[in-house]
Each structure stands twice: as structure tokens, then as C-alpha cells.
Write a protein that holds these residues in place. Sequence first.
Motif, short mmCIF file in Angstrom:
data_model
loop_
_atom_site.label_atom_id
_atom_site.label_comp_id
_atom_site.label_asym_id
_atom_site.label_seq_id
_atom_site.Cartn_x
_atom_site.Cartn_y
_atom_site.Cartn_z
N ALA A 163 0.82 -1.22 0.00
CA ALA A 163 0.00 0.00 0.00
C ALA A 163 0.85 1.27 0.00
N LEU A 164 1.95 1.26 0.74
CA LEU A 164 2.79 2.46 0.83
C LEU A 164 3.37 2.88 -0.53
N PRO A 165 3.90 1.95 -1.34
CA PRO A 165 4.36 2.37 -2.68
C PRO A 165 3.24 2.93 -3.53
N PHE A 166 2.03 2.33 -3.42
CA PHE A 166 0.89 2.82 -4.18
C PHE A 166 0.56 4.26 -3.79
N VAL A 167 0.49 4.51 -2.49
CA VAL A 167 0.17 5.85 -1.99
C VAL A 167 1.26 6.84 -2.40
N ALA A 168 2.53 6.43 -2.27
CA ALA A 168 3.64 7.32 -2.63
C ALA A 168 3.61 7.64 -4.12
N GLY A 169 3.37 6.62 -4.94
CA GLY A 169 3.32 6.85 -6.37
C GLY A 169 2.19 7.75 -6.78
N TRP A 170 1.04 7.57 -6.14
CA TRP A 170 -0.13 8.42 -6.42
C TRP A 170 0.15 9.87 -6.00
N ALA A 171 0.75 10.03 -4.81
CA ALA A 171 1.03 11.37 -4.30
C ALA A 171 2.05 12.11 -5.17
N ILE A 172 3.08 11.39 -5.61
CA ILE A 172 4.14 12.02 -6.41
C ILE A 172 3.65 12.36 -7.82
N SER A 173 2.93 11.42 -8.42
CA SER A 173 2.48 11.62 -9.81
C SER A 173 1.18 12.40 -9.90
N GLY A 174 0.39 12.36 -8.84
CA GLY A 174 -0.90 13.02 -8.86
C GLY A 174 -1.95 12.27 -9.66
N SER A 175 -1.67 10.99 -9.95
CA SER A 175 -2.63 10.21 -10.73
C SER A 175 -2.75 8.79 -10.21
N LEU A 176 -3.89 8.17 -10.42
CA LEU A 176 -4.11 6.78 -10.03
C LEU A 176 -3.17 5.86 -10.81
#
Length: 330
Positions: free
Chosen positions: A196-209
Motif C-alpha cells: 500500500a505504501l508504494p501505491f500511496v507514494a506513487g499516487w502522491a508524487i504523480s498526482g494520478s491513479l
Amino acid sequence: MSITEDAVKHREDYDGSSPFPEAGEHVPASRVQAGLTGTIVVVPFVALGVGIWLAWGAEGALTDLLLAVAFYLLTGLGVTVGFHRLLTHRSFTARPWLRVVLAVAGSMSFQGNLIDWVAVHRRHHAFTDRPGDPHSPYRYGAGLRGQLRGLAHAHLGWMFIADQTPVTRYAPDLLADPAMVRVARAFPALCVASLALPFVAGWAISGSLYGGLTAFLWAGLVRVALLQHVTWSVNSLCHIMGNRPFTTREHDRSTNLWALALLSFGESWHNGHHSEPACARHGMDRHQVDLSAGLIRLFERFGCATDVHWPDARRMERRRADRARAPASG
């Protein structure tokens, strides 16, 4: 099924080349255990293929790679420094908060709860490459055919056999530690957090799902697969190929395999480790990269780690000399 009495009885009679007495026993793990293990092994590889397809020309590939490296470092060092050198071999004493942090980080590697992990590894050292060793590549004998079969067993197959290691025998100290018991019980939740943490980090950094999903694939599933196979390679390859500069216990064929040193954070200096299991450093020579030992040194300098067991140069030279005098097949 725990360690068989037959295996214990025959370990002193083992000649170093014959199949283990328990080699003919093929009691499969339960369907639930086999299913969970198979899922953990297969799904990350499927994710690798999907990730490569999605990343082809994608703008977020660098972000995913950096996140994968970050989580590989976090969880990998949690295993090597936390599970292995601290909790299994007590190579140093850590402050209580650091002990918990390392245990949590290692638990996020998908390699089992920390108490079971420690028990299995201590059993491996008790019976290295002899009857009773849970993942020796010599289980089916020292011949070519037996070694090929044993290599598959040591790398992965041992997890699909119903051969439980008794934690009450091999990890009573951890069972008596309430903090470690809580971390062990939290293993499923920590696995969820590990993805979950990589998913949340990736979403936060990229701004996209989409950025969250690709980070989930690369920094989550693919990272898990790579770390698992590096760890398993120490069990398998580091008892088959490489060099053996230091003397070890009888029949112990642990080797130093330089090619895995960086990815394994120094764990592949396996012969050095088996020669002196309680040492905080496994790469006994100066040129041998051991990032885990470097982190422990850093902890020591900041006062977070004490009673660190560093190698004794004179003792290791004696072990080197003893190995040089030993028969080539020893």
C-alpha cells in the motif's frame, strides 16, 4: 511435522555425500500454505511482465524505479540487519525502538513472520548441510542429479514441504519478548502496508491513479520478487558455487559469492558468516562490500547499537589457515 527423530539420530553418521534420511519423505504442505506460498511467488513475476509493458516509454518510470530502490533498501536491510544479524545471531544489541523498527521493516519483505524466520535460520545453522537442515541443497545427495534437485529444494521447494520448525525450541527468546510477538502477529497487516505504501507514494508524487498503480507494481510486487529471490539464492547458490576461504563445521559447504554481495547487502559472504555466525560483518576482507555491516557501524556511532561483535582479525586468519590445510573436499 517437526524435525524427525530419524534425522537427528543420523546427523552424526552423515557421510557428507549421501541423501539425507528424510529425503524420501515428501509430505506436502497444506493446501492453504501451498496456495499462499505459490501466490507470493507467482504474482510478483506476473507483475514484472505487466510492469515492463506499462513502463515502456512511460514518464513515471524513473519515479517507480527510485521508489523500488527505496523500498528494497528498507525491507532488505530489515531482513539482513534486523531479522538476521540482530534477532537471529544477536550480533549487536539495539535500542528497543530500533529493534522494533528493524523487525517491522523485515516483516514487510513477505518472508514470513519474524519468529518463524529466526527459528528456521537458527535450525539451518544447527544442522548446516546435514540431516535436519531445512533448506540444504545437499538434501538429495552430492551427485550432479542430486545437487540439481537439491538446488531447487534449497531455493524454493522447501517452503512447499510440511516440515515445521518448532519455535519453542529455536526462538524461545523472541517468544518471551512481547514487542517481537506483537510484530510477528502483525505480519499480514505489514505485508499489506508493504504494497500500500508504494501505491500511496506513487499516487502522491504523480498526482494520478495510474502513477500509484505503476508504483504498486514496481516498488511493491516486483521489489518483493527480487528481494525474495536474492534471499533464497543465499540459501541455494551460496552453498553450491563460490569460494570457501574460511574453515567451518564439518559438512558445511557455505561459500562466498561476490556477484550477489551488493543485492544481498553483504549476505552472500556466506562462508565468512558461517565461519563466525555471531559477527556483525560477513565480508571479512576489506574489499568485500557489506552494506549491512556499514549500517550497523552507523547505528553504533550514533549510540543506537552497542555490544557489536566485529570480526577478530587474528581469529579469522587462523580460520583461513585451517581452511588452507583442510582437504579439498572438506
